[in-house]
Design a protein around this motif. Structure first.
Motif, short mmCIF file in Angstrom:
data_model
loop_
_atom_site.label_atom_id
_atom_site.label_comp_id
_atom_site.label_asym_id
_atom_site.label_seq_id
_atom_site.Cartn_x
_atom_site.Cartn_y
_atom_site.Cartn_z
N GLY A 220 0.80 -1.22 0.00
CA GLY A 220 0.00 0.00 0.00
C GLY A 220 0.83 1.27 0.00
O GLY A 220 0.28 2.36 0.15
N LEU B 278 -1.03 4.82 -0.02
CA LEU B 278 -1.09 5.46 1.29
C LEU B 278 -0.38 6.81 1.28
O LEU B 278 -0.83 7.77 1.90
N ARG C 288 -2.45 10.17 2.11
CA ARG C 288 -2.07 11.04 3.23
C ARG C 288 -1.82 12.46 2.77
O ARG C 288 -2.16 13.43 3.46
N VAL D 203 -8.76 5.71 1.70
CA VAL D 203 -8.17 4.72 0.80
C VAL D 203 -8.86 3.38 1.02
O VAL D 203 -9.25 3.05 2.15
N GLU D 204 -9.04 2.62 -0.06
CA GLU D 204 -9.57 1.27 0.06
C GLU D 204 -8.71 0.34 -0.78
O GLU D 204 -8.16 0.74 -1.81
N ARG E 260 -4.25 -3.11 3.95
CA ARG E 260 -5.36 -2.68 4.80
C ARG E 260 -4.89 -2.47 6.24
O ARG E 260 -5.31 -1.51 6.90
N VAL F 175 -5.27 6.18 7.95
CA VAL F 175 -5.62 6.76 6.65
C VAL F 175 -6.99 6.22 6.24
O VAL F 175 -7.15 5.02 5.97
N ASN G 292 -1.86 -1.63 7.15
CA ASN G 292 -1.06 -0.40 7.17
C ASN G 292 -1.95 0.83 7.20
O ASN G 292 -1.67 1.80 7.92
N ALA G 293 -3.03 0.80 6.44
CA ALA G 293 -3.95 1.94 6.44
C ALA G 293 -4.56 2.15 7.82
O ALA G 293 -4.68 3.29 8.30
N GLU G 294 -4.91 1.05 8.47
CA GLU G 294 -5.49 1.14 9.81
C GLU G 294 -4.47 1.66 10.81
O GLU G 294 -4.79 2.53 11.63
#
Length: 290
Positions: free
Chosen positions: A131, A135, A139, A171-172, A160, A168, A162-164
């Protein structure tokens, strides 16, 4: 300090010994030694410089020697520690994801430049891996919507996570082959750092490369299989005036520019990385600006 601990090497000695051990196995032996010791001690690298005479305990000493041994065998530091920094983000990585390289920040930089003075954009990152690119863009561009796709379900899970971790929310990440998860959807920008290494590339013989997912690196005899598919399929997923940016090898510049021209993209240009190597080629979909 116990009598046994007093006999163990101090931080400066540990780093010096590990650097010597890794000298013929790494392009950055001192940095690798520091990153591994900081990971074992759960401290920032600056702590090592501020406390050179401190003596880690027996357990830390044993773990460190084991990790240095793994690095000597060719295992990348990022996979040993499970972390890699990219665009000032601490990303989780594993063997299901390609290790983000500094060169790929050129892709992020150019994308941000092309997005200037525009808002509420829809951005697609193909082959997102951990990601990293998605990401970084999400950001920097909190008002945009970013989608990342990857054919590896495990990589999507890492992205996912990393986004959590990074908090962030715009992003999906979707599981599927290239454009398949976004069938029928159009975007203002498509970015990708796809596989672009040729099957016969001698760099594939480097010890650390065998730890990374082959499918994220190799793309046919000339390394252009994935790039060709992405460029040929992109027009159906780009709004008029939208941009496509792809990372590629230094010697693939002309081939990628030809692919974009054949797919009827205009304003085709190439950006160089910090080392002055052709790294990212981009073009604009015909029609009015999105």
């Amino acid at each position: 300090m116990s009598a046994i601990n007093a006999l163990l090497p101090c931080i400066s000695a540990l780093l010096a010994e590990a650097s010597d051990d890794l000298a013929t196995h790494s392009e950055s032996p001192r940095l690798d030694a520091e990153l591994l010791l900081a990971f074992v001690l759960q401290v920032p690298r600056s702590y090592l410089f501020a406390h050179p005479e401190e003596r880690p305990g027996r357990e830390a000493f044993a773990i460190y020697r084991d990790l240095v041994g793994r690095r000597k065998s060719g295992e990348p530091v990022a996979y040993i520690t499970g972390h890699r920094e990219f665009w000032s983000m601490d990303l989780i990585v594993n063997r299901h994801t390609l290790i983000p390289r500094p060169d790929t920040e050129t892709l992020v930089l150019k994308a941000l430049e092309l997005m200037q003075n525009r808002t509420d954009l829809d951005v697609l990152d193909l082959g997102t891996g951990s990601g990293a690119v998605a990401l970084a863009l999400a950001r920097e561009r909190a008002g945009d919507n970013v989608v990342g796709t990857d054919t590896s379900a495990e990589a999507v899970g890492v992205a996912r996570y990393n986004a959590e971790r990074l908090g962030v929310g715009n992003v999906e990440f979707l599981h599927g082959d290239w454009f398949a998860p976004v069938t029928g959807r159009c975007f203002d920008m498509i970015v990708s750092n796809p596989p672009y290494v040729a099957e016969s590339d001698p760099h594939l013989a480097r010890p650390e490369i065998r730890y990374e997912p082959c499918g994220a690196l190799v793309a046919g005899k000339d390394g252009l299989d994935s790039l060709s598919h992405i460029v040929e399929s992109a027009p159906a997923h780009l709004r008029p005036g939208g941009w496509i940016l792809v990372e590629h090898g230094e010697r693939q510049r002309e081939s990628v520019r030809e692919l974009l021209a054949t797919a009827d993209f205009g304003r085709v240009e190439t950006a160089k990385d910090l080392a002055g190597r052709a790294r990212v080629t981009f073009g604009q979909a015909r029609g009015r600006r999105a």
